[in-house]
Scaffold this motif. Sequence first.
Motif, mmCIF file in Angstrom:
data_model
loop_
_atom_site.group_PDB
_atom_site.id
_atom_site.type_symbol
_atom_site.label_atom_id
_atom_site.label_comp_id
_atom_site.label_asym_id
_atom_site.label_seq_id
_atom_site.Cartn_x
_atom_site.Cartn_y
_atom_site.Cartn_z
ATOM 1 N N TYR A 96 1.181 0.858 -1.088
ATOM 2 C CA TYR A 96 0.375 2.089 -1.075
ATOM 3 C C TYR A 96 1.275 3.321 -1.158
ATOM 4 O O TYR A 96 1.068 4.211 -1.994
ATOM 5 C CB TYR A 96 -0.456 2.104 0.203
ATOM 6 N N TYR A 97 2.296 3.350 -0.312
ATOM 7 C CA TYR A 97 3.208 4.497 -0.302
ATOM 8 C C TYR A 97 4.058 4.563 -1.571
ATOM 9 O O TYR A 97 4.427 5.651 -2.023
ATOM 10 C CB TYR A 97 4.112 4.449 0.928
ATOM 11 N N MET A 98 4.369 3.417 -2.128
ATOM 12 C CA MET A 98 5.143 3.387 -3.368
ATOM 13 C C MET A 98 4.377 4.087 -4.497
ATOM 14 O O MET A 98 4.936 4.877 -5.261
ATOM 15 C CB MET A 98 5.445 1.940 -3.765
ATOM 16 N N ASN A 106 5.558 7.906 -6.255
ATOM 17 C CA ASN A 106 5.719 8.189 -7.683
ATOM 18 C C ASN A 106 4.756 9.274 -8.148
ATOM 19 O O ASN A 106 5.117 10.128 -8.957
ATOM 20 C CB ASN A 106 5.526 6.907 -8.494
ATOM 21 N N TYR A 107 3.538 9.229 -7.618
ATOM 22 C CA TYR A 107 2.575 10.281 -7.933
ATOM 23 C C TYR A 107 3.098 11.631 -7.451
ATOM 24 O O TYR A 107 3.016 12.636 -8.158
ATOM 25 C CB TYR A 107 1.230 9.972 -7.281
ATOM 26 N N TYR A 163 0.768 2.719 -12.561
ATOM 27 C CA TYR A 163 1.100 1.288 -12.564
ATOM 28 C C TYR A 163 1.028 0.721 -11.144
ATOM 29 O O TYR A 163 0.447 -0.350 -10.929
ATOM 30 C CB TYR A 163 2.500 1.082 -13.133
ATOM 31 N N TYR A 164 1.580 1.438 -10.187
ATOM 32 C CA TYR A 164 1.591 0.946 -8.802
ATOM 33 C C TYR A 164 0.203 1.010 -8.153
ATOM 34 O O TYR A 164 -0.125 0.155 -7.318
ATOM 35 C CB TYR A 164 2.628 1.692 -7.974
ATOM 36 N N PHE A 165 -0.615 1.996 -8.544
ATOM 37 C CA PHE A 165 -1.989 2.022 -8.026
ATOM 38 C C PHE A 165 -2.766 0.801 -8.538
ATOM 39 O O PHE A 165 -3.508 0.165 -7.799
ATOM 40 C CB PHE A 165 -2.703 3.307 -8.427
ATOM 41 N N MET A 179 -7.323 6.775 -8.033
ATOM 42 C CA MET A 179 -6.038 7.392 -8.329
ATOM 43 C C MET A 179 -5.421 6.826 -9.604
ATOM 44 O O MET A 179 -4.711 7.533 -10.331
ATOM 45 C CB MET A 179 -5.085 7.225 -7.153
ATOM 46 N N SER A 180 -5.696 5.562 -9.887
ATOM 47 C CA SER A 180 -5.242 4.975 -11.148
ATOM 48 C C SER A 180 -5.842 5.733 -12.327
ATOM 49 O O SER A 180 -5.152 6.082 -13.291
ATOM 50 C CB SER A 180 -5.641 3.502 -11.201
ATOM 51 N N ALA A 181 -7.142 5.999 -12.239
ATOM 52 C CA ALA A 181 -7.818 6.774 -13.286
ATOM 53 C C ALA A 181 -7.261 8.190 -13.344
ATOM 54 O O ALA A 181 -7.055 8.750 -14.429
ATOM 55 C CB ALA A 181 -9.323 6.800 -13.022
#
Length: 270
Positions: free
Chosen positions: A71-73, A77-78, A88-90, A109-111
């Motif tokens: 989650y924090y990763m 990056n965001y 990618y990580y989301f 958040m991916s969107a």
Amino acid sequence: MKKILFLIVLVSTLLAGCSEYQKLLKSNDTNLKYKKAIVYYNEEQYVKAATLFEELIPVFRGTSKAETVSYYMAYSNYGMGDYITGGYYFRNFIKNFPDSPYAEECLYMSAYCYYKESPKPRLDQTSTQEAIDAFQLYINRYPNSSRIEEGNKLIDELQDKLVYKSYLSARNYFDREHYPSAIIALQNAIKDYPGSSYREELMFMLLESRFEYAVKSIDEKQNERFNLAKEEYFAFVDEFPQSKFKKSTDRMIKVIDAYFEKDKSAKEDN
């Protein structure tokens, strides 16, 4: 003197911070790295946080901390403005932790990362379409979410960009007088975005492209192409009887009618 002392203290603090971070990177104490990574994240030191979280992902895989690290990763990056990696990580979070209470948030958040990557209308709009698809997936999956209204607004904004991109592409052929290509591009734009705010202008350009293509055609092709231009004229005036382009359309239909009168006379004489 006070200014010099302040600078000395500031530099010393920065050096100490860098030294502490370098020691942390070399450390084997993964729990300490985990705690410090969260501290760095909360202090908005996203590069340091992301570096540590990336190292911790394989270490904590399958443990109770894996979800938090992932989650924090994504958010680190965001926070850095790296929306491609953040997205990618989301998406990775959703894949690995589909039942997490954070899964909904990460899908949104991916969107949103695709949205942030969406370029100006003149450029390739792959990210724009991906953002629309991702927001639509979110809306379908979480129809009662408090984020629905914002998601729909962003979809409208992104679709407007696609409409404008389509308009610009068609306009480009039209302005360069590449009428066969303009006709195809204009037809596609009208078909793909029937409710577009550019519809009147697109339909007018289609009519004018048909007209100019007929005028500039060889004799053997003119009859067919003037017929197509006449059909386009009636379609246009039927939808926009009080169009701002009325003077131009009136001029074109006079030329079209004159052509058919002349053609009819020539056939009678023969």
